[in-house]
Design a protein around this motif. Structure first.
Motif, mmCIF file in Angstrom:
data_model
loop_
_atom_site.group_PDB
_atom_site.id
_atom_site.type_symbol
_atom_site.label_atom_id
_atom_site.label_comp_id
_atom_site.label_asym_id
_atom_site.label_seq_id
_atom_site.Cartn_x
_atom_site.Cartn_y
_atom_site.Cartn_z
ATOM 1 N N ARG A 1 -1.992 1.216 2.086
ATOM 2 C CA ARG A 1 -2.676 1.478 3.356
ATOM 3 C C ARG A 1 -4.167 1.400 3.056
ATOM 4 O O ARG A 1 -4.620 2.005 2.073
ATOM 5 C CB ARG A 1 -2.358 2.878 3.890
ATOM 6 C CG ARG A 1 -0.942 3.079 4.369
ATOM 7 C CD ARG A 1 -0.801 4.401 5.139
ATOM 8 N NE ARG A 1 -1.309 5.541 4.392
ATOM 9 C CZ ARG A 1 -0.574 6.258 3.553
ATOM 10 N NH1 ARG A 1 0.692 5.960 3.359
ATOM 11 N NH2 ARG A 1 -1.093 7.274 2.898
ATOM 12 N N ARG B 1 3.427 0.103 -1.699
ATOM 13 C CA ARG B 1 3.131 0.420 -0.288
ATOM 14 C C ARG B 1 1.640 0.719 -0.215
ATOM 15 O O ARG B 1 1.186 1.698 -0.819
ATOM 16 C CB ARG B 1 3.923 1.635 0.173
ATOM 17 C CG ARG B 1 5.445 1.480 0.152
ATOM 18 C CD ARG B 1 6.068 2.712 0.775
ATOM 19 N NE ARG B 1 7.485 2.846 0.519
ATOM 20 C CZ ARG B 1 8.445 2.310 1.274
ATOM 21 N NH1 ARG B 1 8.124 1.581 2.324
ATOM 22 N NH2 ARG B 1 9.719 2.509 0.984
ATOM 23 N N THR C 1 -4.999 3.676 -0.202
ATOM 24 C CA THR C 1 -3.962 4.461 -0.882
ATOM 25 C C THR C 1 -2.888 3.490 -1.336
ATOM 26 O O THR C 1 -2.412 2.669 -0.545
ATOM 27 C CB THR C 1 -3.339 5.497 0.076
ATOM 28 O OG1 THR C 1 -4.370 6.338 0.573
ATOM 29 C CG2 THR C 1 -2.300 6.344 -0.649
ATOM 30 N N ILE C 2 -2.532 3.579 -2.595
ATOM 31 C CA ILE C 2 -1.504 2.699 -3.162
ATOM 32 C C ILE C 2 -0.348 3.579 -3.608
ATOM 33 O O ILE C 2 -0.480 4.361 -4.557
ATOM 34 C CB ILE C 2 -2.047 1.896 -4.362
ATOM 35 C CG1 ILE C 2 -3.341 1.171 -3.991
ATOM 36 C CG2 ILE C 2 -0.988 0.914 -4.859
ATOM 37 C CD1 ILE C 2 -4.131 0.669 -5.204
ATOM 38 N N ASN C 3 0.765 3.478 -2.916
ATOM 39 C CA ASN C 3 1.962 4.221 -3.294
ATOM 40 C C ASN C 3 3.021 3.259 -3.796
ATOM 41 O O ASN C 3 2.947 2.051 -3.553
ATOM 42 C CB ASN C 3 2.515 4.998 -2.085
ATOM 43 C CG ASN C 3 1.595 6.136 -1.670
ATOM 44 O OD1 ASN C 3 0.846 6.659 -2.485
ATOM 45 N ND2 ASN C 3 1.647 6.510 -0.407
ATOM 46 N N GLY C 4 4.028 3.791 -4.465
ATOM 47 C CA GLY C 4 5.132 2.929 -4.880
ATOM 48 C C GLY C 4 5.860 3.420 -6.102
ATOM 49 O O GLY C 4 5.666 4.549 -6.567
ATOM 50 N N LEU D 1 8.009 -1.947 -6.156
ATOM 51 C CA LEU D 1 7.674 -1.855 -4.735
ATOM 52 C C LEU D 1 6.304 -1.201 -4.555
ATOM 53 O O LEU D 1 6.055 -0.129 -5.108
ATOM 54 C CB LEU D 1 8.735 -1.030 -4.005
ATOM 55 C CG LEU D 1 8.613 -1.024 -2.489
ATOM 56 C CD1 LEU D 1 9.145 -2.336 -1.901
ATOM 57 C CD2 LEU D 1 9.387 0.161 -1.901
#
Lengths: 106, 254
Positions: free
Chosen positions: A19, A17, A36-39, A15
């Motif tokens: 922005r 996420r 910003t790359i989250n996951g 996954l």
């Protein structure tokens, strides 16, 4: 400047996420101004991942996948659950949501 | 010839100390002060651990966690958010120069997860490795695992679910807005299983931890020396717990 965001699970990725702030007008050739790359993914060494994010600044959404893979390789970061193609797909999803007037599409 | 490992059975601790001790063990194994180490432990109070690259605000209902007395901690490893409740948690640290260490991250997951698979087999559970980092039974996840590498040391930790309380879990985690909580619980129960769900028995922490110890010994040809964390490790664990893992700067860094 426009803001895009997306939650996506591209093929071969966990996954993601994202922005991002992008240049106007929003489109595949928009430049990434900040991201910003989250996951759920893995990147080793973890601390180097922020350099990969920074390396995407000034790059177009269309070329973001190639830039992501190149920067990771240059920095010697091992990745699992994330790749350039998946990142580009997530950004394009965020862009499509923006164009369609949806926000924070999941 | 079998591999000499230290076995630490550290019982239940809070989230910040658990992650602090894991980090201290990583340091001591990396420096050569400690043997390669398998640690078995639990969590009290229950907690949610976030993956290194996750955002607390995006993944967790922080007010619900406070209401339930559930701690929130960020791990040093990637992967997803985990609700640590009824489970056995393990961590394993080995130098990259060790014969059990592979330079390939996917391969080292596969190798180290054999210990868990063998441990589950000893409980009568037929499990298999599901790349990148899961162990499944009949297609459902029973164990999630996360790995990092620091100072030429491979460090992996993970959980073996004893039972699943999906209702509580999803009162603590943020859910996609288009999904109802009921649908989400239904989804997760179709994808996640536990020792009690598979065996129909409540085997408990000690039984499953014992099986894991035997499973690692058998699958990876390990000769365990039961030990304790050193004074330096305990001191360092406290320092990490108070200075890093319980800090807002660390928890909310993404």
């Amino acid at each position: 400047m426009s803001l895009i965001s997306a939650t996506a699970k591209p093929e071969g990725c966990k996954l993601l996420r994202i922005r991002a702030e992008i240049s106007d007008p929003p489109g595949p050739s928009s430049l990434i101004l900040a991201i910003t790359i989250n996951g759920d993914f893995f990147a080793i060494p973890e601390e180097a991942f922020e350099k990969i994010e920074a390396g995407l600044e000034g790059c177009s959404i269309a070329n973001s996948g190639t830039r992501f893979d190149q920067t990771a390789a240059t920095l010697g970061v091992s990745l699992a659950g994330i790749n350039g193609q998946g990142l580009r797909e997530a950004l394009l999803k965020g862009l499509a949501d923006k164009m369609a007037g949806r926000e924070n599409g999941q | 010839m079998s591999h000499s490992f230290r076995l630490l059975e550290t019982g239940y601790s809070n989230a910040f100390y658990n992650m602090g001790l894991d980090s201290a063990i990583l340091d001591s194994v990396a420096s050569g002060e400690s043997l390669p180490t398998l640690r078995l432990y639990g969590w009290k109070p229950s907690a949610i651990s976030l993956g290194y690259f996750q955002s607390a605000e995006e993944e967790i209902d922080l007010s619900a966690c406070r209401e339930h007395g559930v701690d929130v901690v960020r791990r040093i490893t990637g992967g997803g958010a985990v609700f640590h409740d009824a489970e056995v948690t393990y961590s394993i640290g080995i130098p990259e120069s060790h014969p059990l260490a592979s330079p390939s991250i996917p391969e080292s997951y596969r190798i180290l997860c054999q210990g868990i698979i063998e441990g589950l087999a000893l409980l009568g559970i037929g499990a298999e490795f599901a790349p990148i980092n899961d162990i499944i039974v009949y297609g459902k996840k029973i164990s999630g695992n996360a790995q990092t590498r620091r100072n030429h040391c491979i460090f992996q930790h993970g959980t073996i679910l004893l039972s699943v309380d999906a209702e509580t879990m999803f009162s603590l985690l943020r859910v996609p807005k288009e999904k109802s909580r009921g649908k989400l619980i239904q989804d997760i129960m179709s994808r996640v299983t536990s020792v009690s769900a598979v065996t129909g028995r409540d085997l408990g922490f000690e039984t499953v931890a014992g099986a894991l110890k035997s499973g690692f010994a058998s699958a990876l040809d390990i000769d365990f020396r039961t030990g304790q964390a050193s004074a330096d490790e305990l001191k360092q664990a406290d320092a990490y717990a108070f200075g890093k893992f319980s800090s807002k700067e660390w928890t909310f860094r993404r």
